[in-house]
Design an enzyme around this catalytic site. Structure first.
Site, PDB file in Angstrom:
ATOM      1  N   ASP A 287       0.836  -1.206   0.000  1.00 14.99           N
ATOM      2  CA  ASP A 287       0.000   0.000   0.000  1.00 14.99           C
ATOM      3  C   ASP A 287       0.869   1.254   0.000  1.00 14.99           C
ATOM      4  O   ASP A 287       0.827   2.081   0.911  1.00 14.99           O
ATOM      5  CB  ASP A 287      -0.970  -0.014   1.183  1.00 14.99           C
ATOM      6  CG  ASP A 287      -2.371   0.420   0.747  1.00 14.99           C
ATOM      7  OD1 ASP A 287      -2.474   1.089  -0.293  1.00 14.99           O
ATOM      8  OD2 ASP A 287      -3.339   0.100   1.443  1.00 14.99           O
ATOM      9  N   ASP A 334      -4.985  -3.519  -3.986  1.00 14.62           N
ATOM     10  CA  ASP A 334      -4.511  -2.165  -4.319  1.00 14.62           C
ATOM     11  C   ASP A 334      -3.150  -2.092  -5.012  1.00 14.62           C
ATOM     12  O   ASP A 334      -2.776  -1.030  -5.495  1.00 14.62           O
ATOM     13  CB  ASP A 334      -4.401  -1.277  -3.062  1.00 14.62           C
ATOM     14  CG  ASP A 334      -5.746  -0.874  -2.510  1.00 14.62           C
ATOM     15  OD1 ASP A 334      -6.762  -1.142  -3.164  1.00 14.62           O
ATOM     16  OD2 ASP A 334      -5.778  -0.297  -1.406  1.00 14.62           O
ATOM     17  N   ASP A 558     -11.052   0.651   8.695  1.00 14.30           N
ATOM     18  CA  ASP A 558     -10.088   0.928   7.628  1.00 14.30           C
ATOM     19  C   ASP A 558      -8.832   1.598   8.167  1.00 14.30           C
ATOM     20  O   ASP A 558      -7.796   1.601   7.495  1.00 14.30           O
ATOM     21  CB  ASP A 558     -10.711   1.845   6.582  1.00 14.30           C
ATOM     22  CG  ASP A 558     -11.864   1.198   5.840  1.00 14.30           C
ATOM     23  OD1 ASP A 558     -11.756   0.017   5.493  1.00 14.30           O
ATOM     24  OD2 ASP A 558     -12.884   1.877   5.622  1.00 14.30           O
TER      25      ASP A 558
END
Length: 620
Positions: A287, A334, A558
């Site tokens: 990420d 991602d 999150d």
């Protein structure tokens, strides 16, 4: 995890088959607790893998061993698992040798060791990381192979040129003696002929169809701790493997910590589930454009990712005990879209994203994961493909599809190791926008000019997923490739949900008044205020879509709304702060995040309550 953070150039926001040939690289490095393997009968007869051989002569007492050899067979091929227990002195380097009984048997690809074959003779040498073996320790290795006619098991093994005898023998080599008259014949007993039907674990086109999903008991308990949670607590959600420690977990008789992969697989068998979902999520420099979900591995730790993360996962998932389970792996959320959207001249480019693009950590890491896990016949790999609000623009759509292909053909992987793709993982993009379409115009002006759409080609996930699937097929992926859509938090129901199109005074009023996605900005991804549970998991809901799934377990944060010290390596991202006024990635808009949130992955009951309240379709 942070569903996504990134930029797309021009200030655009980042939000957020048929059975395949087995020829894989399930690599495993693990020193495990010794388990029963090869043994001596009362007559001194060696028993290996269910076959019986004559006694063996030990040349050096310092090296003693036990070997267990088991296989999972299918017509023409097999996976072999070997457990080598060192019952002698500590080893500093080792070579295992054995001979195939059948001249057709071949090693195709091995893991956790270096394999060579000459005729029917096989030599297996340690890797650099598992050459040191303490006394009493066990090495787990394996390989995929081919056979014809029959696939009998080898009947004897040597370790460092010394025959394995189970240990416990004398300190000097015993004299060679005539075998006892009661010894069995030296030829292997007859083997079962190869099956005429597909073996357990063979892949189906859609692993979700007519199948019961695994219910994670840990998430179920959390859901039921919130009033009304029992309405959805029996829903199948994915298990996130986001760090090395998560592979083994800590759930045992002495603790009540998180379950590991094997714990979940055993529980799935106990439930009688047909499939189980894992998120494989720990790339080096993970990420690279966010802080809330940075991983434990540095950008240059690709060897560690392979040896300590992917290899042990593959070793567990390839256990024959789980061959009847459909194991679905969601590969590295991602990652690949980051390489396109957050590098180069894009406003959101970061040094970490630039580094992992240059050193190939993401492409090669994902390729290795696909090849290694894809070699397991009952595993289904779905690669993350972001969502419409990230790669729905013309400048991103095709380039990201090419990048996915690059990863799918890297580090030994082939396109056949990819069963499908998933969009909207852990994000909030609406499945459908019922009150406007990308082709709409207001007073002659296309709605693509609205602030919300910002020239994107898509306004929702279903249309994007179907079109992106076509693009992937055009790039070379199998025409039967399937798509998943994570609908765990994209329902956007409740009293704020529009019931009709917006006013036609201008494009912004029309879009903002009619859109069901009520985020302040499409670039907002963290603990979104007003979000609700989406469509419940279901198989084959639309053409090209294998399933709607709940990959992000609803109610898991999150990221923290303020910096919280922790031992899990979870950082603080201002996009999770409700007071944050934004950045270029979200058009300098407020974050829209809920307050009082814990670190990413931690249970957030207030969010779960909101998700149930705003569920669409509504909960009964």
């Amino acid at each position: 995890m942070s569903a996504s953070t990134g930029s797309l150039g021009r200030g655009r926001p980042r939000i957020g088959l048929s059975p395949k040939e087995i020829c894989g690289m399930n690599v495993w490095r693990r020193l495990s607790v010794p388990r029963p393997a090869l043994a001596l009968t009362g007559a001194g007869v060696l028993v290996v893998g269910g076959l019986v051989t004559l006694p063996v002569t030990m040349a050096h007492a310092a090296t003693q061993c036990e070997v267990s050899y088991t296989t999972n067979d299918w017509p023409g091929g097999f996976t072999a698992s070997l457990s080598i227990k060192n019952t002698g002195e500590a080893l500093d380097g080792w070579t295992l040798r054995f001979t195939f009984p059948n001249s057709s048997q071949q090693v195709v690809h091995g893991w956790s060791a270096r394999y060579s074959q000459s005729g029917q003779n096989v030599a297996v040498q340690n890797e650099s990381y598992n050459g040191l073996v303490p006394s009493g320790a066990t090495i787990e290795i394996g390989f995929n192979g081919l056979w014809s006619g029959s696939n009998p098991k080898p009947t004897s093994f040597t370790l460092n040129e010394v025959a394995c005898n189970g240990g416990g023998g004398p300190t000097t080599a015993p004299p060679t003696t005539t075998p006892p008259t009661t010894a069995p014949p030296t030829t292997p007993p007859p083997t079962t002929p190869p099956p005429t039907t597909a073996p357990p674990g063979g892949r189906v086109d859609n692993p979700y169809l007519n199948a019961v999903g695994y219910v994670n008991p840990e998430w179920k308990a959390k859901a039921e701790s919130v009033s009304g949670g029992n309405r959805v607590s029996n829903t199948s959600t994915a298990v996130w493997i986001d760090r090395i420690a998560a592979i083994e977990g800590t759930d045992d008789s002495q603790s009540n910590g998180p379950m590991g992969i094997r714990d979940h697989l055993d529980e799935a068998l106990s439930q009688g589930a047909d499939y189980i979902q894992f998120v494989i999520y720990n790339l080096p420099g993970r990420d690279c454009a966010a802080l809330a979900s940075n991983g434990e591995l540095a950008p240059d730790e690709l060897p560690r990712y392979k040896a300590e993360f992917i290899d042990p996962i593959a070793a567990i998932q390839s256990d024959a005990a789980y061959q009847d389970l459909r194991i679905i792996n969601i590969i590295e959320i991602d990652s690949l879209p980051n390489l396109h959207a957050n590098t180069g001249s894009n406003p959101g480019a970061t040094p970490t994203c630039e580094l992992v693009k240059q050193n190939g950590a993401y492409v090669n890491g994902i390729g290795y994961a696909l090849a290694t896990l894809g070699a397991i016949s009952n595993v289904y790999n779905y690669v993350d493909a972001a969502h419409h609000g990230w790669i729905g623009w013309d400048t991103n759509f095709s380039p990201v599809a090419l990048l996915l292909k690059d990863a799918a053909t890297a580090s030994g992987s082939t396109l056949d190791d990819v069963h499908g793709f998933i969009v909207n993982t852990a994000n909030y993009s609406a499945l459908r926008e019922p009150y406007f379409q990308i082709t709409d115009t207001v007073n002659g002006q296309t709605i693509r000019q609205s602030t919300w759409v910002d020239w994107n080609q898509y306004v929702d996930e279903l249309s994007f997923a179907q079109d992106f699937r076509d693009e992937l097929v055009a790039k070379g992926f199998d025409s039967g490739v399937g798509m998943l859509i994570d609908t765990s938090r994209n329902g956007w129901g409740g009293s704020a949900r529009p019931t009709a199109p917006g006013p036609t005074t201008d494009v912004d009023s029309y879009v903002d008044g009619g859109r069901v996605d009520r985020r302040i900005h499409a670039g907002n991804w963290c603990n979104q205020s007003g979000a609700g549970l989406g469509e419940r998991p279901q198989a084959a809901p639309e053409p090209g879509i294998d399933a709607y799934v709940w990959v992000k377990p609803p109610g898991e944060s999150d990221g923290s709304s303020e910096e919280i010290p922790n031992n899990d390596g979870k950082g603080f991202d201002r996009m999770c702060d409700p007071t944050y006024e934004g950045n270029a990635r979200n058009g300098f808009n407020p974050s829209g995040a809920l307050p009082d949130a814990p670190i990413s992955g931690a249970w957030f009951p207030a969010q779960f309550q909101q998700l149930m309240q705003n569920a669409y379709p509504p909960l009964s």
